[in-house]
Every structure is written in structure tokens, then in C-alpha cells.
Design a protein around this motif. Structure first.
Motif, PDB file in Angstrom:
ATOM      1  N   THR A  57       0.862   4.136  -3.071  1.00 25.85           N
ATOM      2  CA  THR A  57       0.546   5.362  -2.609  1.00 25.85           C
ATOM      3  C   THR A  57       1.761   6.219  -3.063  1.00 25.85           C
ATOM      4  O   THR A  57       1.476   7.384  -3.668  1.00 25.85           O
ATOM      5  N   ASN A  58       2.829   5.740  -2.723  1.00 32.25           N
ATOM      6  CA  ASN A  58       4.114   6.845  -3.290  1.00 32.25           C
ATOM      7  C   ASN A  58       4.330   6.892  -4.766  1.00 32.25           C
ATOM      8  O   ASN A  58       4.504   7.857  -5.269  1.00 32.25           O
TER       9      ASN A  58
ATOM     10  N   ARG B  93       0.745  -1.140  -0.039  1.00 28.57           N
ATOM     11  CA  ARG B  93       0.092  -0.041  -0.048  1.00 28.57           C
ATOM     12  C   ARG B  93       0.990   1.349   0.075  1.00 28.57           C
ATOM     13  O   ARG B  93       0.569   2.189  -0.562  1.00 28.57           O
ATOM     14  N   THR B  94       1.967   1.308   0.692  1.00 31.91           N
ATOM     15  CA  THR B  94       2.781   2.478   0.718  1.00 31.91           C
ATOM     16  C   THR B  94       3.458   2.546  -0.656  1.00 31.91           C
ATOM     17  O   THR B  94       3.710   3.520  -1.193  1.00 31.91           O
TER      18      THR B  94
ATOM     19  N   GLY C 282       1.921   6.455  -7.084  1.00 36.08           N
ATOM     20  CA  GLY C 282       0.984   7.399  -7.379  1.00 36.08           C
ATOM     21  C   GLY C 282       1.266   8.978  -7.195  1.00 36.08           C
ATOM     22  O   GLY C 282       1.027   9.764  -8.248  1.00 36.08           O
ATOM     23  N   LEU C 283       1.698   9.136  -5.980  1.00 36.67           N
ATOM     24  CA  LEU C 283       2.208  10.519  -5.496  1.00 36.67           C
ATOM     25  C   LEU C 283       3.165  11.128  -6.560  1.00 36.67           C
ATOM     26  O   LEU C 283       3.142  12.440  -6.884  1.00 36.67           O
TER      27      LEU C 283
END
Length: 96
Positions: free
Chosen positions: A73-74, A69-70, A76-77
Motif C-alpha cells: 500500500t505504501n 499489505r502495508t 503504491g501511494l
């Protein structure tokens, strides 16, 4: 801990700003359209820093030590960062 957080934040902004300048230099020769150029740029920044350099310097855990998940998320950011940089550069170039 408070000074460490301040230094980490300042380093993050400096790192991102440096990459923004690099984007401006590279974009003038590559001329990739914004969606593709921004995505490639964002993923490059992510690959060089958070996935490679930062773990090597022991600033962050290695990617294999991070949960999925991390990582997603990273990633995507960093894609978002790349697109925002690309479109901001385009907008600023028009007004210059």
C-alpha cells in the motif's frame, strides 16, 4: 498524543514538499518522461524516507517488521505521489 499526531502530519507535509522541490530541480536536467520519472521519483522518496531514514530514526517500524499489505500500500501511494508530482510539474511548467 494529539500534539504528536499534529507534529507527524506537519513533518510529513514538509518532507513531501521538500521532495517536490527536489523533483523540480532534478527534472529540469533529467527530462525523463512523466510516467518513468514520476515512478522513479515516488519510489526514491519511499526508499529514502519510509524504508530507510524513518526506521533509523525510530519514527516507524523497520520494513521487515511491517506486514506485506502495508508495504505494498505504501509503495503504491508513493508511486501515485510521484506521478502526481510529475504531471503537476508538467502542467505548471506549461503555464509559466
Amino acid at each position: 498524543p494529539e500534539q504528536q499526531q499534529t507534529l507527524a502530519t506537519a513533518t510529513h507535509w514538509l518532507y513531501g514538499s521538500l521532495w517536490g522541490a527536489i523533483y523540480g530541480l532534478v527534472h529540469t536536467t533529467s527530462q525523463l518522461p512523466e510516467p518513468a520519472g514520476g515512478a522513479l521519483f515516488g519510489l526514491t522518496v519511499w526508499g529514502v524516507g519510509p524504508l530507510s531514514l524513518f526506521p533509523a530514526l525510530k519514527l516507524t517500524p523497520a520494513p521487515v517488521e511491517q506486514d506485506t499489505r502495508t508495504l505494498i500500500t505504501n509503495g503504491g501511494l508513493h508511486l501515485l505521489y510521484g506521478w502526481v508530482t510529475a504531471y503537476t510539474f508538467k502542467m505548471l511548467s506549461r503555464s509559466a
